[in-house]
Write a protein that holds these residues in place. Structure first.
Motif, PDB file in Angstrom:
ATOM      1  N   MET A   1       0.840  -1.179   0.000  1.00 23.42           N
ATOM      2  CA  MET A   1       0.000   0.000   0.000  1.00 23.42           C
ATOM      3  C   MET A   1       0.886   1.244   0.000  1.00 23.42           C
ATOM      4  SD  MET A   1      -2.851  -1.574  -0.004  1.00 23.42           S
ATOM      5  CE  MET A   1      -4.132  -0.404   0.088  1.00 23.42           C
ATOM      6  N   ILE A   2       0.409   2.258  -0.670  1.00 19.94           N
ATOM      7  CA  ILE A   2       1.082   3.550  -0.712  1.00 19.94           C
ATOM      8  C   ILE A   2       0.134   4.584  -0.117  1.00 19.94           C
ATOM      9  CG2 ILE A   2       2.051   5.340  -2.202  1.00 19.94           C
ATOM     10  CD1 ILE A   2       2.539   3.123  -4.277  1.00 19.94           C
ATOM     11  N   PRO A   3       0.483   5.199   1.016  1.00 24.40           N
ATOM     12  CA  PRO A   3      -0.432   6.177   1.605  1.00 24.40           C
ATOM     13  C   PRO A   3      -0.446   7.475   0.802  1.00 24.40           C
ATOM     14  CG  PRO A   3       1.589   6.036   2.890  1.00 24.40           C
ATOM     15  CD  PRO A   3       1.679   4.991   1.810  1.00 24.40           C
ATOM     16  N   LEU A   4      -1.641   8.006   0.613  1.00 24.94           N
ATOM     17  CA  LEU A   4      -1.840   9.264  -0.090  1.00 24.94           C
ATOM     18  C   LEU A   4      -2.896  10.073   0.646  1.00 24.94           C
ATOM     19  CD1 LEU A   4      -2.228   7.965  -3.756  1.00 24.94           C
ATOM     20  CD2 LEU A   4      -0.202   9.022  -2.780  1.00 24.94           C
ATOM     21  N   ALA A   5      -2.828  11.375   0.549  1.00 23.32           N
ATOM     22  CA  ALA A   5      -3.893  12.246   1.040  1.00 23.32           C
ATOM     23  C   ALA A   5      -4.374  13.030  -0.170  1.00 23.32           C
ATOM     24  CB  ALA A   5      -3.368  13.173   2.130  1.00 23.32           C
ATOM     25  N   LEU A   6      -5.635  12.831  -0.544  1.00 22.30           N
ATOM     26  CA  LEU A   6      -6.191  13.462  -1.738  1.00 22.30           C
ATOM     27  C   LEU A   6      -6.856  14.788  -1.393  1.00 22.30           C
ATOM     28  CD1 LEU A   6      -7.903  10.401  -3.459  1.00 22.30           C
ATOM     29  CD2 LEU A   6      -5.693  11.409  -3.994  1.00 22.30           C
ATOM     30  N   ASP A   7      -6.703  15.748  -2.267  1.00 22.46           N
ATOM     31  CA  ASP A   7      -7.379  17.031  -2.123  1.00 22.46           C
ATOM     32  C   ASP A   7      -8.667  16.955  -2.931  1.00 22.46           C
ATOM     33  OD1 ASP A   7      -8.314  19.620  -2.175  1.00 22.46           O
ATOM     34  OD2 ASP A   7      -6.405  20.522  -2.769  1.00 22.46           O
ATOM     35  N   PRO A   8      -9.830  16.895  -2.273  1.00 21.26           N
ATOM     36  CA  PRO A   8     -11.082  16.748  -3.009  1.00 21.26           C
ATOM     37  C   PRO A   8     -11.417  17.963  -3.874  1.00 21.26           C
ATOM     38  CG  PRO A   8     -11.523  17.094  -0.688  1.00 21.26           C
ATOM     39  CD  PRO A   8     -10.030  16.940  -0.836  1.00 21.26           C
ATOM     40  N   ALA A   9     -10.725  19.067  -3.688  1.00 24.04           N
ATOM     41  CA  ALA A   9     -10.928  20.224  -4.561  1.00 24.04           C
ATOM     42  C   ALA A   9     -10.276  19.983  -5.924  1.00 24.04           C
ATOM     43  CB  ALA A   9     -10.349  21.485  -3.917  1.00 24.04           C
ATOM     44  N   ARG A  10      -9.347  19.042  -5.979  1.00 23.19           N
ATOM     45  CA  ARG A  10      -8.626  18.748  -7.223  1.00 23.19           C
ATOM     46  C   ARG A  10      -8.951  17.375  -7.804  1.00 23.19           C
ATOM     47  NH1 ARG A  10      -3.358  21.687  -7.712  1.00 23.19           N
ATOM     48  NH2 ARG A  10      -3.479  23.341  -6.175  1.00 23.19           N
ATOM     49  N   VAL A  11      -9.487  16.490  -6.978  1.00 20.63           N
ATOM     50  CA  VAL A  11      -9.761  15.122  -7.407  1.00 20.63           C
ATOM     51  C   VAL A  11     -11.264  14.862  -7.254  1.00 20.63           C
ATOM     52  CG1 VAL A  11      -9.248  12.684  -7.013  1.00 20.63           C
ATOM     53  CG2 VAL A  11      -7.469  14.390  -6.637  1.00 20.63           C
ATOM     54  N   PRO A  12     -11.997  14.834  -8.356  1.00 18.21           N
ATOM     55  CA  PRO A  12     -13.448  14.629  -8.274  1.00 18.21           C
ATOM     56  C   PRO A  12     -13.800  13.241  -7.737  1.00 18.21           C
ATOM     57  CG  PRO A  12     -12.799  15.405 -10.464  1.00 18.21           C
ATOM     58  CD  PRO A  12     -11.549  15.065  -9.729  1.00 18.21           C
ATOM     59  N   ILE A  13     -14.696  13.237  -6.754  1.00 22.34           N
ATOM     60  CA  ILE A  13     -15.089  12.012  -6.066  1.00 22.34           C
ATOM     61  C   ILE A  13     -16.592  11.818  -6.225  1.00 22.34           C
ATOM     62  CG2 ILE A  13     -15.231  10.891  -3.798  1.00 22.34           C
ATOM     63  CD1 ILE A  13     -12.813  12.623  -2.964  1.00 22.34           C
ATOM     64  N   ALA A  14     -17.004  10.551  -6.332  1.00 27.90           N
ATOM     65  CA  ALA A  14     -18.430  10.212  -6.334  1.00 27.90           C
ATOM     66  C   ALA A  14     -18.653   9.044  -5.392  1.00 27.90           C
ATOM     67  CB  ALA A  14     -18.910   9.864  -7.736  1.00 27.90           C
ATOM     68  N   LEU A  15     -19.887   8.904  -4.974  1.00 24.77           N
ATOM     69  CA  LEU A  15     -20.284   7.825  -4.092  1.00 24.77           C
ATOM     70  C   LEU A  15     -21.508   7.165  -4.711  1.00 24.77           C
ATOM     71  CD1 LEU A  15     -20.564   8.081  -0.282  1.00 24.77           C
ATOM     72  CD2 LEU A  15     -22.512   7.272  -1.576  1.00 24.77           C
ATOM     73  N   ALA A  16     -21.541   5.848  -4.712  1.00 29.74           N
ATOM     74  CA  ALA A  16     -22.701   5.114  -5.204  1.00 29.74           C
ATOM     75  C   ALA A  16     -23.105   4.109  -4.149  1.00 29.74           C
ATOM     76  CB  ALA A  16     -22.389   4.402  -6.521  1.00 29.74           C
ATOM     77  N   GLY A  17     -24.311   4.275  -3.619  1.00 31.50           N
ATOM     78  CA  GLY A  17     -24.737   3.320  -2.614  1.00 31.50           C
ATOM     79  C   GLY A  17     -25.983   3.724  -1.876  1.00 31.50           C
ATOM     80  N   ASN A  18     -26.322   2.888  -0.909  1.00 28.36           N
ATOM     81  CA  ASN A  18     -27.509   3.064  -0.081  1.00 28.36           C
ATOM     82  C   ASN A  18     -27.170   2.751   1.360  1.00 28.36           C
ATOM     83  OD1 ASN A  18     -29.398   3.479  -2.269  1.00 28.36           O
ATOM     84  ND2 ASN A  18     -29.243   1.285  -2.695  1.00 28.36           N
TER      85      ASN A  18
END
Length: 185
Positions: A1-18
């Motif tokens: 594993m490689i740890p990363l911290a993503l900036d959500p202002a630069r990396v578009p994220i979506a969620l799919a679920g219930n």
């Protein structure tokens, strides 16, 4: 594993679920500064309220994934989760399917947030319970006061950078401040 911290202002994220897992993940993403589009064919009242205008009452189409770089999936039928993971990967999107390690490109660590201080624990999906227990221990070792401490350190660093101090001088001053205040035993 490689740890990363993503900036959500630069990396578009979506969620799919219930369900409750979707609510929990959306809450975590929001705490990290994210404002993902939420695809949910059967959202409950809590998810509807939390997602607000970002809620789409359907699963994403392949074309929807073109605007996404990270997709979280949870609370759906296993076959649907697998199909979404395959669709996303085909578009170059990183996928995390909650508690289905073979379908995950990455794992979300347990998180302790203290202002700008972010402490994370991961077992690579092997033991979420252990990660949670270690996170709880970190919460006691790093109380809420750390948010202000990080802010004080940042103020010192900004002032010294403005004075054109070297990186080694900034590091030394930071260590001295932390030692003088007794912040790290």
């Amino acid at each position: 594993m490689i740890p990363l911290a993503l900036d959500p202002a630069r990396v578009p994220i979506a969620l799919a679920g219930n369900g409750p897992l979707a609510v929990r993940r959306l809450t975590q993403l929001r705490e990290g500064g994210g404002d993902p589009v939420v695809y949910s064919p059967e959202p409950d009242g809590e998810l509807i309220d939390l997602a607000g205008e970002r809620l789409v009452r359907a699963l994403p189409f392949t074309s929807d994934l073109d605007a996404v770089r990270v997709l979280f999936v949870m609370g759906l039928e296993p076959a649907v989760e697998k199909t979404l993971a395959e669709m996303a990967r085909a578009r170059g999107v990183l996928v995390n399917v909650e508690d289905v390690v073979p379908l995950c490109d990455f794992h979300s660590p347990s998180v302790v947030r203290r202002g700008d201080l972010l402490l994370t624990v991961s077992t690579g999906g092997r033991s979420p319970t252990l990660a949670s227990l270690v996170r709880q221990r970190l919460e006691t070792l790093f109380p809420e006061a750390w948010a202000e401490r990080v802010s004080a350190i940042a103020t010192l660093r900004d002032r010294l950078r403005g004075e054109k101090a070297s990186m080694s001088a900034i590091a030394k001053a930071t260590k001295e401040l932390i030692a003088r205040e007794g912040w790290l035993p």
